[in-house]
Design a protein around this motif. Structure first.
Motif, PDB file in Angstrom:
ATOM      1  N   GLN A  60       3.125  -0.045  -4.052  1.00 15.33           N
ATOM      2  CA  GLN A  60       4.569  -0.202  -3.867  1.00 15.33           C
ATOM      3  C   GLN A  60       5.132   0.905  -2.981  1.00 15.33           C
ATOM      4  O   GLN A  60       5.972   0.651  -2.123  1.00 15.33           O
ATOM      5  N   ALA A  61       4.651   2.137  -3.186  1.00 11.41           N
ATOM      6  CA  ALA A  61       5.113   3.253  -2.341  1.00 11.41           C
ATOM      7  C   ALA A  61       4.722   3.008  -0.882  1.00 11.41           C
ATOM      8  O   ALA A  61       5.507   3.283   0.033  1.00 11.41           O
ATOM      9  N   ALA A  62       3.531   2.456  -0.654  1.00  9.74           N
ATOM     10  CA  ALA A  62       3.091   2.169   0.709  1.00  9.74           C
ATOM     11  C   ALA A  62       3.980   1.112   1.357  1.00  9.74           C
ATOM     12  O   ALA A  62       4.310   1.210   2.543  1.00  9.74           O
ATOM     13  N   LYS A  63       4.398   0.105   0.596  1.00 15.94           N
ATOM     14  CA  LYS A  63       5.288  -0.926   1.137  1.00 15.94           C
ATOM     15  C   LYS A  63       6.629  -0.323   1.550  1.00 15.94           C
ATOM     16  O   LYS A  63       7.174  -0.652   2.602  1.00 15.94           O
ATOM     17  N   ILE A  64       7.147   0.569   0.721  1.00 10.91           N
ATOM     18  CA  ILE A  64       8.432   1.206   1.049  1.00 10.91           C
ATOM     19  C   ILE A  64       8.275   2.075   2.292  1.00 10.91           C
ATOM     20  O   ILE A  64       9.094   2.011   3.213  1.00 10.91           O
ATOM     21  N   ARG A  65       7.226   2.878   2.352  1.00  7.96           N
ATOM     22  CA  ARG A  65       7.020   3.753   3.512  1.00  7.96           C
ATOM     23  C   ARG A  65       6.833   2.948   4.795  1.00  7.96           C
ATOM     24  O   ARG A  65       7.344   3.321   5.850  1.00  7.96           O
ATOM     25  N   THR A  66       6.105   1.829   4.701  1.00  6.37           N
ATOM     26  CA  THR A  66       5.885   0.990   5.877  1.00  6.37           C
ATOM     27  C   THR A  66       7.193   0.394   6.375  1.00  6.37           C
ATOM     28  O   THR A  66       7.478   0.404   7.580  1.00  6.37           O
ATOM     29  N   SER A  67       8.009  -0.122   5.453  1.00  2.00           N
ATOM     30  CA  SER A  67       9.284  -0.719   5.867  1.00  2.00           C
ATOM     31  C   SER A  67      10.230   0.342   6.419  1.00  2.00           C
ATOM     32  O   SER A  67      10.950   0.095   7.385  1.00  2.00           O
ATOM     33  N   LEU A  68      10.220   1.536   5.844  1.00  2.00           N
ATOM     34  CA  LEU A  68      11.064   2.614   6.361  1.00  2.00           C
ATOM     35  C   LEU A  68      10.625   3.049   7.754  1.00  2.00           C
ATOM     36  O   LEU A  68      11.453   3.295   8.633  1.00  2.00           O
ATOM     37  N   ALA A  69       9.315   3.143   7.954  1.00  2.00           N
ATOM     38  CA  ALA A  69       8.802   3.583   9.258  1.00  2.00           C
ATOM     39  C   ALA A  69       9.155   2.585  10.356  1.00  2.00           C
ATOM     40  O   ALA A  69       9.371   2.974  11.506  1.00  2.00           O
ATOM     41  N   ALA A  70       9.227   1.307  10.003  1.00  3.14           N
ATOM     42  CA  ALA A  70       9.522   0.273  11.004  1.00  3.14           C
ATOM     43  C   ALA A  70      11.015   0.081  11.240  1.00  3.14           C
ATOM     44  O   ALA A  70      11.417  -0.522  12.226  1.00  3.14           O
ATOM     45  N   ALA A  71      11.831   0.587  10.340  1.00  7.61           N
ATOM     46  CA  ALA A  71      13.268   0.320  10.396  1.00  7.61           C
ATOM     47  C   ALA A  71      13.995   1.344  11.263  1.00  7.61           C
ATOM     48  O   ALA A  71      13.632   2.511  11.314  1.00  7.61           O
ATOM     49  N   HIS A  72      15.040   0.866  11.947  1.00  6.72           N
ATOM     50  CA  HIS A  72      15.944   1.725  12.684  1.00  6.72           C
ATOM     51  C   HIS A  72      17.236   1.830  11.887  1.00  6.72           C
ATOM     52  O   HIS A  72      18.238   1.211  12.222  1.00  6.72           O
ATOM     53  N   LEU A  73      17.192   2.578  10.789  1.00  8.92           N
ATOM     54  CA  LEU A  73      18.365   2.730   9.940  1.00  8.92           C
ATOM     55  C   LEU A  73      19.204   3.895  10.452  1.00  8.92           C
ATOM     56  O   LEU A  73      18.731   4.786  11.141  1.00  8.92           O
ATOM     57  N   VAL A  74      20.474   3.869  10.071  1.00 10.74           N
ATOM     58  CA  VAL A  74      21.427   4.856  10.565  1.00 10.74           C
ATOM     59  C   VAL A  74      21.632   5.938   9.527  1.00 10.74           C
ATOM     60  O   VAL A  74      21.924   5.665   8.367  1.00 10.74           O
ATOM     61  N   THR A  75      21.451   7.182   9.949  1.00 10.88           N
ATOM     62  CA  THR A  75      21.763   8.309   9.089  1.00 10.88           C
ATOM     63  C   THR A  75      22.654   9.260   9.869  1.00 10.88           C
ATOM     64  O   THR A  75      22.453   9.456  11.077  1.00 10.88           O
ATOM     65  N   PRO A  76      23.674   9.819   9.228  1.00 15.14           N
ATOM     66  CA  PRO A  76      24.560  10.717   9.979  1.00 15.14           C
ATOM     67  C   PRO A  76      23.860  12.016  10.351  1.00 15.14           C
ATOM     68  O   PRO A  76      23.093  12.564   9.572  1.00 15.14           O
ATOM     69  N   ALA A  77      24.135  12.496  11.562  1.00 14.36           N
ATOM     70  CA  ALA A  77      23.627  13.802  11.988  1.00 14.36           C
ATOM     71  C   ALA A  77      24.573  14.868  11.462  1.00 14.36           C
ATOM     72  O   ALA A  77      25.516  14.576  10.718  1.00 14.36           O
ATOM     73  N   GLU A  78      24.331  16.087  11.857  1.00 16.61           N
ATOM     74  CA  GLU A  78      25.223  17.174  11.445  1.00 16.61           C
ATOM     75  C   GLU A  78      26.639  16.881  11.958  1.00 16.61           C
ATOM     76  O   GLU A  78      26.813  16.388  13.070  1.00 16.61           O
ATOM     77  N   HIS A  79      27.640  17.222  11.157  1.00 18.59           N
ATOM     78  CA  HIS A  79      29.024  17.003  11.576  1.00 18.59           C
ATOM     79  C   HIS A  79      29.363  17.855  12.791  1.00 18.59           C
ATOM     80  O   HIS A  79      28.925  18.990  12.904  1.00 18.59           O
ATOM     81  N   THR A  80      30.100  17.254  13.700  1.00 20.06           N
ATOM     82  CA  THR A  80      30.531  17.942  14.916  1.00 20.06           C
ATOM     83  C   THR A  80      32.020  18.269  14.790  1.00 20.06           C
ATOM     84  O   THR A  80      32.757  17.478  14.253  1.00 20.06           O
ATOM     85  N   GLY A  81      32.432  19.370  15.317  1.00 14.85           N
ATOM     86  CA  GLY A  81      33.845  19.671  15.375  1.00 14.85           C
ATOM     87  C   GLY A  81      34.323  20.547  14.269  1.00 14.85           C
ATOM     88  O   GLY A  81      33.821  20.764  13.255  1.00 14.85           O
TER      89      GLY A  81
END
Length: 196
Positions: free
Chosen positions: A175-196
């Motif tokens: 199950q952990a391998a399935k999650i890691r595989t799907s995460l590695a293939a996904a282009h999900l959005v995560t916020p970078a450091e706040h600017t300003g």
């Protein structure tokens, strides 16, 4: 993962900060389209394949479709703690969205499908863990003569304990391998450091 530069929540709507974040996003992600406060709205047909944008704080907005009187307007899918419930659910036109929460950046092709694949992998892992616990702790034995409790305990032979432990470890590893595989293939959005 795709990290978009963001601006601090208390600076949302500040024109100078929006311009700086717009430039940062364009430099970091030239393959994405980013609209700043001075840019013209995209043509309606641009959204035939794109339904989501990320705002200046990294929150997600969805374009409303169908027969709604708000068709073509945008509704928050992310989380802004300082907004009231009415403001969170209120659809807004593009011009108001970019002015109040810009810059706005589109998402990669396949983002929604990839996101769902990650969610499905996590749900599968949770289901498997529930199944392991259900069987390991004997909930399925209710109504039988078997005492309620773990199926493997210190009264069992070592080979039974090893076999059961290996089975559980194998299932969780898969199950952990399935999650890691799907995460590695996904282009999900995560916020970078706040600017300003």
């Amino acid at each position: 993962m795709i990290q978009f530069s963001t601006l601090a929540a208390d600076r949302s709507g500040d024109h100078t900060v929006q311009l700086a974040v717009t430039q940062a996003r364009r430099s970091e992600h030239p393959e994405r389209t980013t609209w700043g406060p001075d840019d013209a709205a995209p043509a309606d047909d641009y959204w035939d394949w794109q339904e989501f944008v990320v705002d200046g704080a990294g929150d997600l907005w969805i374009r409303l479709t169908g027969d709604s009187p708000h068709k073509g307007e945008w509704q928050l899918r992310g989380y802004k703690s300082w907004l009231s419930f009415e403001e969170k659910i209120k659809p807004v036109p593009w011009q108001d969205l970019v002015a109040a929460y810009g810059p706005l950046t589109d998402l990669p092709d396949g983002w929604y499908r990839q996101r769902n694949e990650v969610l499905e992998a996590v749900a599968g892992a949770m289901s498997d863990m529930d199944d392991i616990l259900f069987h390991a702790w004997g909930a399925h034995t209710l109504g039988t003569d078997r005492a309620h409790g773990p199926l493997i305990d210190d009264d069992n032979a070592d080979d039974d304990i090893v076999r059961h432990a290996q089975n559980v470890a194998d299932r969780l590893t898969q199950q952990a391998a399935k999650i890691r595989t799907s995460l590695a293939a996904a282009h999900l959005v995560t916020p970078a450091e706040h600017t300003g």
